[in-house]
Design a protein around this motif. Structure first.
Motif, PDB file in Angstrom:
ATOM      1  N   LEU A   1     -10.772   2.684  15.981  1.00 13.63           N
ATOM      2  CA  LEU A   1      -9.897   3.407  14.928  1.00 13.63           C
ATOM      3  C   LEU A   1     -10.297   2.497  13.437  1.00 13.63           C
ATOM      4  O   LEU A   1     -10.333   1.317  13.412  1.00 13.63           O
ATOM      5  N   THR A   2     -10.349   3.259  12.537  1.00 12.09           N
ATOM      6  CA  THR A   2     -10.924   2.577  11.121  1.00 12.09           C
ATOM      7  C   THR A   2      -9.916   3.119  10.254  1.00 12.09           C
ATOM      8  O   THR A   2      -9.290   4.188   9.869  1.00 12.09           O
ATOM      9  N   ILE A   3      -9.208   1.799   9.677  1.00 14.78           N
ATOM     10  CA  ILE A   3      -8.223   1.933   8.681  1.00 14.78           C
ATOM     11  C   ILE A   3      -8.690   1.544   7.438  1.00 14.78           C
ATOM     12  O   ILE A   3      -9.102   0.414   7.252  1.00 14.78           O
ATOM     13  N   SER A   4      -8.647   2.399   6.246  1.00 12.37           N
ATOM     14  CA  SER A   4      -8.924   2.022   5.154  1.00 12.37           C
ATOM     15  C   SER A   4      -7.732   2.404   4.092  1.00 12.37           C
ATOM     16  O   SER A   4      -7.195   3.408   4.135  1.00 12.37           O
TER      17      SER A   4
ATOM     18  N   ARG B   1      -5.885   1.114   0.131  1.00 12.88           N
ATOM     19  CA  ARG B   1      -6.169   0.549  -1.220  1.00 12.88           C
ATOM     20  C   ARG B   1      -4.874   0.183  -1.839  1.00 12.88           C
ATOM     21  O   ARG B   1      -4.003   0.850  -1.767  1.00 12.88           O
ATOM     22  N   SER B   2      -4.637  -0.850  -2.490  1.00  2.39           N
ATOM     23  CA  SER B   2      -3.522  -1.130  -3.451  1.00  2.39           C
ATOM     24  C   SER B   2      -4.133  -1.357  -4.982  1.00  2.39           C
ATOM     25  O   SER B   2      -5.089  -1.537  -5.013  1.00  2.39           O
TER      26      SER B   2
ATOM     27  N   GLU C   1      -6.296   6.108   4.533  1.00  2.00           N
ATOM     28  CA  GLU C   1      -7.336   6.952   5.354  1.00  2.00           C
ATOM     29  C   GLU C   1      -7.480   6.374   6.744  1.00  2.00           C
ATOM     30  O   GLU C   1      -7.765   5.088   6.924  1.00  2.00           O
ATOM     31  N   LEU C   2      -7.193   7.155   7.945  1.00  3.71           N
ATOM     32  CA  LEU C   2      -7.713   6.903   9.053  1.00  3.71           C
ATOM     33  C   LEU C   2      -8.872   7.793   9.773  1.00  3.71           C
ATOM     34  O   LEU C   2      -8.817   8.988   9.443  1.00  3.71           O
ATOM     35  N   GLU C   3      -9.473   7.211  10.504  1.00  8.26           N
ATOM     36  CA  GLU C   3     -10.598   7.804  11.275  1.00  8.26           C
ATOM     37  C   GLU C   3     -10.916   7.326  12.748  1.00  8.26           C
ATOM     38  O   GLU C   3     -10.778   6.007  12.879  1.00  8.26           O
TER      39      GLU C   3
ATOM     40  N   VAL D   1       0.954  -1.286   0.041  1.00  9.85           N
ATOM     41  CA  VAL D   1       0.024   0.127   0.141  1.00  9.85           C
ATOM     42  C   VAL D   1       0.907   1.273   0.099  1.00  9.85           C
ATOM     43  O   VAL D   1       1.961   1.340   0.629  1.00  9.85           O
ATOM     44  N   GLU D   2       0.605   2.510  -0.818  1.00 16.32           N
ATOM     45  CA  GLU D   2       1.088   3.520  -0.856  1.00 16.32           C
ATOM     46  C   GLU D   2       0.483   4.376   0.280  1.00 16.32           C
ATOM     47  O   GLU D   2      -0.769   4.332   0.504  1.00 16.32           O
ATOM     48  N   LYS D   3       1.584   5.234   0.853  1.00 17.88           N
ATOM     49  CA  LYS D   3       1.160   6.204   1.769  1.00 17.88           C
ATOM     50  C   LYS D   3      -0.190   7.108   1.550  1.00 17.88           C
ATOM     51  O   LYS D   3      -1.091   7.072   2.365  1.00 17.88           O
ATOM     52  N   GLN D   4      -0.057   7.361   0.278  1.00 19.58           N
ATOM     53  CA  GLN D   4      -1.425   8.399   0.045  1.00 19.58           C
ATOM     54  C   GLN D   4      -2.617   7.775  -0.163  1.00 19.58           C
ATOM     55  O   GLN D   4      -3.684   8.276  -0.502  1.00 19.58           O
TER      56      GLN D   4
END
Length: 131
Positions: free
Chosen positions: A80-83, A85-86, A72-74, A66-69
């Protein structure tokens, strides 16, 4: 010559371990759940750890490929929701935190496929005195 089971006290244990390994390699049920669906959660190649100390709550997640950009964290103080994509999959994980945190103090780093999010604990509720 027939072998006496008393000569090998761990024979039953080794046989059971071998049976479980054979079942696991053949895709059989060995009594625990394993996620293979890549759309649900992070999948088998990802691991999430939560560390709770007196000073902080630290969440560490492996996000290979996964790239840093694309992360998404919420946080709402409890979850804690971690979304992420790769090119090959999408990750969506909700991590229940061991105690309430101050989501406004969060700091996050991402290095070599490892995400680390650190929170300060939320202030304890104050007592309300009756007048």
């Amino acid at each position: 010559m027939r072998r006496d089971d008393r000569d090998e006290p761990f024979d039953d244990l080794f046989r059971e371990i071998e049976r479980m390994m054979n079942d696991m390699m053949a895709g059989g049920d060995v009594g625990f759940e394993s996620r293979t669906d890549t759309d649900a959660g992070f999948g088998a190649d990802t691991h999430v750890d939560v560390h709770d100390t007196e000073e902080e709550v630290r969440v560490i997640a492996d996000l290979p490929g996964v790239e840093k950009q694309n992360i998404e964290l919420e946080c709402d103080g409890k979850t804690l929701t971690i979304s992420a994509r790769s090119d090959h999959r999408e990750y969506d994980e909700r991590v229940s935190l061991p105690r309430r945190v101050n989501e406004h103090t969060a700091s996050a780093t991402y290095n070599n496929g490892v995400l680390e999010v650190v929170f300060e604990p939320a202030e304890q509720s104050s007592d309300i005195s009756l007048e």
